[in-house]
Design a protein around this motif. Structure first.
Motif, short mmCIF file in Angstrom:
data_model
loop_
_atom_site.label_atom_id
_atom_site.label_comp_id
_atom_site.label_asym_id
_atom_site.label_seq_id
_atom_site.Cartn_x
_atom_site.Cartn_y
_atom_site.Cartn_z
N LEU A 140 0.84 -1.19 0.00
CA LEU A 140 0.00 0.00 0.00
C LEU A 140 0.88 1.24 0.00
O LEU A 140 1.79 1.36 0.83
N PRO A 141 0.64 2.19 -0.91
CA PRO A 141 1.40 3.45 -0.87
C PRO A 141 1.09 4.24 0.39
O PRO A 141 -0.07 4.33 0.82
N HIS A 142 2.11 4.80 0.99
CA HIS A 142 1.94 5.54 2.23
C HIS A 142 0.99 6.73 2.05
O HIS A 142 0.22 7.08 2.97
N GLU A 143 1.01 7.33 0.86
CA GLU A 143 0.17 8.50 0.63
C GLU A 143 -1.31 8.15 0.59
O GLU A 143 -2.17 9.04 0.62
N ALA A 144 -1.65 6.86 0.53
CA ALA A 144 -3.06 6.46 0.56
C ALA A 144 -3.65 6.56 1.96
O ALA A 144 -4.88 6.51 2.12
N LEU A 145 -2.82 6.71 2.99
CA LEU A 145 -3.30 6.78 4.36
C LEU A 145 -3.70 8.20 4.73
O LEU A 145 -3.07 9.16 4.30
N ALA A 146 -4.69 8.31 5.56
CA ALA A 146 -5.14 9.63 6.00
C ALA A 146 -4.14 10.26 6.96
O ALA A 146 -3.93 11.48 6.94
N GLU A 147 -3.47 9.44 7.77
CA GLU A 147 -2.48 9.92 8.73
C GLU A 147 -1.15 9.21 8.46
O GLU A 147 -1.13 8.00 8.25
N PRO A 148 -0.04 9.94 8.48
CA PRO A 148 1.26 9.31 8.23
C PRO A 148 1.66 8.36 9.36
O PRO A 148 1.30 8.57 10.52
N LEU A 149 2.42 7.33 9.01
CA LEU A 149 2.97 6.42 10.01
C LEU A 149 4.38 6.90 10.38
O LEU A 149 5.18 7.21 9.50
N PRO A 150 4.70 6.95 11.67
CA PRO A 150 5.97 7.57 12.07
C PRO A 150 7.21 6.73 11.80
O PRO A 150 8.28 7.26 11.53
N GLY A 151 7.09 5.40 11.88
CA GLY A 151 8.26 4.54 11.67
C GLY A 151 8.69 4.54 10.22
O GLY A 151 7.86 4.52 9.31
N ARG A 152 10.01 4.55 9.98
CA ARG A 152 10.52 4.65 8.60
C ARG A 152 11.85 3.89 8.52
O ARG A 152 12.73 4.09 9.35
N LEU A 153 11.99 3.02 7.53
CA LEU A 153 13.21 2.23 7.38
C LEU A 153 13.47 1.99 5.90
O LEU A 153 12.57 1.62 5.15
N ASP A 154 14.72 2.21 5.47
CA ASP A 154 15.04 1.98 4.07
C ASP A 154 15.27 0.49 3.82
O ASP A 154 15.50 -0.30 4.76
N LEU A 155 15.24 0.11 2.56
CA LEU A 155 15.27 -1.29 2.19
C LEU A 155 16.58 -1.96 2.56
O LEU A 155 16.61 -3.12 2.99
N ARG A 156 17.69 -1.26 2.43
CA ARG A 156 18.98 -1.87 2.78
C ARG A 156 19.04 -2.21 4.27
O ARG A 156 19.53 -3.27 4.67
N GLN A 157 18.56 -1.30 5.11
CA GLN A 157 18.55 -1.57 6.54
C GLN A 157 17.57 -2.69 6.88
O GLN A 157 17.84 -3.52 7.75
N ALA A 158 16.44 -2.73 6.20
CA ALA A 158 15.48 -3.81 6.42
C ALA A 158 16.11 -5.16 6.07
O ALA A 158 15.88 -6.16 6.76
N ALA A 159 16.91 -5.19 5.02
CA ALA A 159 17.57 -6.43 4.62
C ALA A 159 18.53 -6.93 5.69
O ALA A 159 18.74 -8.13 5.83
N LEU A 160 19.11 -6.00 6.45
CA LEU A 160 20.04 -6.37 7.51
C LEU A 160 19.32 -6.73 8.81
O LEU A 160 19.82 -7.56 9.59
N GLN A 161 18.15 -6.15 9.04
CA GLN A 161 17.49 -6.29 10.33
C GLN A 161 16.32 -7.25 10.34
O GLN A 161 15.99 -7.82 11.39
N TRP A 162 15.65 -7.43 9.22
CA TRP A 162 14.42 -8.20 9.20
C TRP A 162 14.66 -9.64 8.77
O TRP A 162 15.64 -9.93 8.06
N PRO A 163 13.76 -10.56 9.12
CA PRO A 163 13.82 -11.92 8.59
C PRO A 163 13.70 -11.90 7.06
O PRO A 163 13.22 -10.93 6.47
N MET A 164 14.11 -13.00 6.44
CA MET A 164 14.20 -13.03 4.98
C MET A 164 12.86 -12.80 4.30
O MET A 164 12.77 -12.10 3.31
N LEU A 165 11.79 -13.40 4.83
CA LEU A 165 10.50 -13.26 4.16
C LEU A 165 10.02 -11.82 4.19
O LEU A 165 9.54 -11.29 3.18
N GLU A 166 10.13 -11.17 5.35
CA GLU A 166 9.68 -9.78 5.47
C GLU A 166 10.51 -8.86 4.57
O GLU A 166 9.98 -7.95 3.92
#
Length: 296
Positions: A84-110
């Protein structure tokens, strides 16, 4: 969340369940319990928690019904995943993480689901009008097709094929560096495949263009989705003539490294190799492993 083993985005990923893209009623029924990957215009994951403990919201926490802007990513068992595009939400979500950091921190499926969502939404953002007639496009097939109501042309997500290659003359590995990279960073050579070109031809051409080194033969190793924004890195090992590299416009430097060179310069901090989330580092490590075995 612990770092995923191996390089990022290779798998396991979602079951893309392609046939469900044609079944909006089934997708709508799965929406309330679905996990939703929210991605902003810069390609960052957005979530309500912190980067150390990110959450994927369920569909029912975002919209009561499946929104038009949501795209179906696939299934993890019985659980559906949507982007879902973030701009589709009425209120912004505060948490933000770039894809490279997600690759280092998250499990493989996520991490793989975020890579898929980022690439798909990037294509959608740049597929607003038909390339044939200029008419506005409408997204169909759960976000995987952009259809022109005027001329009937259908547009599908594209992936740009790129070769990435560990070139060796036997005892040495060819590495290069670009001017914009961090100081002391070196990596294997890479480049995009041109129209009408085989992968093997692309390997030989790119190595010659970037370093002036003739490739004798190449063999496929593995591949990695690289959604920055929409590439597929196709990894090769190649043997080449032991000529002195001569760089073209794309590289600042290129040179041969022996195993002893790599060991000594990595230990001293004079050589920084590609990060482990990339197939580039996997190719380098594979060459090092073979060179060590040959030296025994």
């Amino acid at each position: 969340m612990s770092p995923a083993p191996g390089y990022a985005f290779r798998g396991p990923g979602l079951d893309r369940a392609e046939t469900l893209r044609e079944n909006p009623e089934t997708l709508a029924a799965r929406w309330p319990a679905a996990r939703v990957v929210v991605v902003d215009a810069e390609g960052h994951a957005r979530f309500p928690g912190s980067a150390e403990a990110p959450e994927f919201l369920s569909g029912q926490h975002l919209f009561a019904d499946l929104p038009e802007a949501a795209s179906f990513l696939g299934l993890d068992g019985d659980t559906a995943w949507f982007a879902l595009p973030h701009e589709a939400l009425a209120e912004p979500l505060p948490g933000r993480l770039d894809l490279r950091q997600a690759a280092l921190q998250w499990p493989m499926l996520e991490a793989a689901a975020l890579a898929q969502a980022r690439a798909l939404l990037h294509w959608q953002q740049r597929s607003r009008h038909c390339g044939a007639c200029g008419h506005a496009l409408a997204m169909v097939r759960a976000g995987w097709c952009a259809r022109c109501a005027q001329c009937g042309l259908e547009h599908y997500p594209r992936t740009d094929a790129a070769v990435i290659v560990a070139v060796s003359d036997g005892p040495r590995l060819l590495l290069g560096r670009q001017a914009g990279w961090p100081e002391k960073r070196w990596s294997v050579l890479a480049g995009f495949v041109e129209p009408g070109e085989s992968l093997e031809q692309a390997v030989a051409r790119e190595v010659m263009e970037e370093a002036g080194v003739p490739v004798l033969e190449s063999r496929y190793a593995a591949s990695q989705p690289w959604p920055f924004p929409a590439a597929l890195m196709i990894g090769f090992h190649a043997s080449a003539l032991p000529v002195e590299p001569v760089v073209g416009d794309e590289l600042e430097q290129a040179r041969w490294f022996s195993l002893a060179d790599i060991d000594a310069q990595v230990a001293s901090g004079e050589l920084l190799l590609s990060p482990r989330l990339s197939i580039a580092r996997w190719l380098i490590d594979a060459w090092i492993e073979r060179a060590r075995a040959a030296a025994v």
